[in-house]
Write an enzyme that holds these catalytic residues in place. Structure first.
Site, mmCIF file in Angstrom:
data_model
loop_
_atom_site.group_PDB
_atom_site.id
_atom_site.type_symbol
_atom_site.label_atom_id
_atom_site.label_comp_id
_atom_site.label_asym_id
_atom_site.label_seq_id
_atom_site.Cartn_x
_atom_site.Cartn_y
_atom_site.Cartn_z
ATOM 1 C CB CYS A 182 5.465 -6.118 -6.840
ATOM 2 S SG CYS A 182 3.670 -6.214 -6.752
ATOM 3 C CB CYS A 223 3.223 -3.700 -8.607
ATOM 4 S SG CYS A 223 3.014 -4.367 -6.977
ATOM 5 C CG ASP A 224 6.454 -2.899 -10.841
ATOM 6 O OD1 ASP A 224 5.679 -1.932 -10.787
ATOM 7 O OD2 ASP A 224 7.314 -3.123 -9.979
#
Ligand code: NDP
Length: 314
Positions: free
Chosen positions: A136, A139-140
């Site tokens: 992701c 997300c990261d």
């Protein structure tokens, strides 16, 4: 054999399932939630989540899910660990059976079983998952600001991840197993015109390299194989983003609700309605586009409201 009767069965426990549980409980639908194999869903396997509204300092994905779960419990949701293994949507009440042989008879069903990222299948990928290996980018990606990363894949997700990461990272290697991308023309154009994305054509990863121990570890590189010549090379990177597609978790719904060619549940535009009246779908199981925790939560809200309206109209 246990028997349960409920106005609303929720299958799945990511942001969509738990949010549906909050709304359904507050609407007095006495929802029964079967959490599935991975209680809390995909968010529980990511690290710090910084884009979920309400957490200005960011919060661990697992903790966010625990918060939403507690919120659902507070309103009386009957949350059960366990998995629904089979469903029969041919007539109402719908009949669903769990792995502990609970037979659930439900007036409405909300499907929120999510999607699972595809993995390469390398042991080293598993070893560094959450410590340098991610599926992701949104997300990261932030954790790799100013660093060098690799994205694996050649579709729209890989192209989007690469361009997103290029805005944060010093350098992005986009590693694809063929000599042309599968991604749409517009995404290809973006990739090729982004100066800090370097294409690595016709290579497949064979090992993700890293250092550290089980308490603290990080990725240091990736070993690649040229698919024709079989020559190997190593790139120094701090993070690896695997973007080789997702598969929706719809195996048990085959033949029960309409699925598209890629097995995502088809919902009526702008609603959570499936082709079976009384069966609704929310989150990644029906969303190939946004795939965000917050859009899944919004879908769960919609599905609970749709279920409530459906029961009022029956
Ligand atoms: P895709 O299935 O389109 O692409 C997967 C990519 O990963 C392919 O390039 C494939 O290679 C590669 N791949 C698959 N398995 C492996 C493996 N084991 N090792 C190495 N490479 C592998 O998935 P996406 O997630 O990219 O897209 C899914 C759908 O969602 C598509 O329809 C896409 O258009 C859509 N989408 C749309 C977006 C948008 O409109 N904004 C954004 C993201 C996705 P190969 O090409 O050789 O098969």
């Amino acid at each position: 054999m246990n028997e349960v009767h409920t106005p609303c069965l929720i299958i799945g426990s990511g942001p969509a399932g738990y949010t549906a549980a909050i709304y359904a409980s507050r609407a007095n639908l006495h929802p029964v939630v079967f959490e599935g194999m991975q209680s809390g869903g995909q968010l529980t396997i990511t690290s710090m989540v910084e884009n979920f509204p309400g957490y200005p300092e960011g919060k661990m994905g697992g903790e966010i899910m625990e918060d939403i779960r507690r919120q659902a419990l507070r309103f009386g949701a009957d949350i059960r660990t366990g998995e629904i293994l089979s469903v029969d949507f041919s007539k109402r009440p719908f009949h669903c059976v769990s792995d502990d042989d609970t037979h659930v008879w439900a007036e409405t069903v909300i499907i929120a079983t999510g999607a699972s990222a595809r993995w390469l299948g390398l042991p080293s990928e598993k070893a560094y998952h959450g410590s340098g290996v991610s599926t992701c980018a949104t997300c990261d990606g932030f954790f790799y600001k100013g660093k060098d990363v690799a994205v694996i894949g050649g579709g729209d997700t890989a192209a989007e991840d690469a361009t997103y990461l290029a805005g944060l990272c010093r350098k992005v290697y986009l590693i694809h197993r063929r000599d042309q991308l599968r991604a749409s023309q517009i995404m290809q154009k973006k990739v090729f015109s982004t100066p800090n994305i370097e294409m690595v054509w016709s290579h497949v990863p064979v090992e993700i390299l890293g250092e550290g121990d089980k308490f603290s570890k990080n990725v240091t590189g990736i070993r690649l194989l040229q698919v024709e010549s079989k020559a190997e090379k190593t790139l120094k990177v701090d993070g690896v983003f695997v973007a080789i597609g997702h598969h929706p978790n719809t195996e048990i719904f085959e033949g029960q609700v309409a699925l598209d060619a890629d097995h995502y549940i088809i919902t009526e535009a702008g609603t959570s309605k499936t082709n079976v009246p009384g069966v609704f779908a929310a989150g990644d199981v029906q969303d190939r586009r946004y795939k965000q925790a917050i859009t899944a939560a919004a879908g769960g809200c919609r599905a609970a409201l749709d279920a409530e309206h459906f029961l009022l109209e029956c």
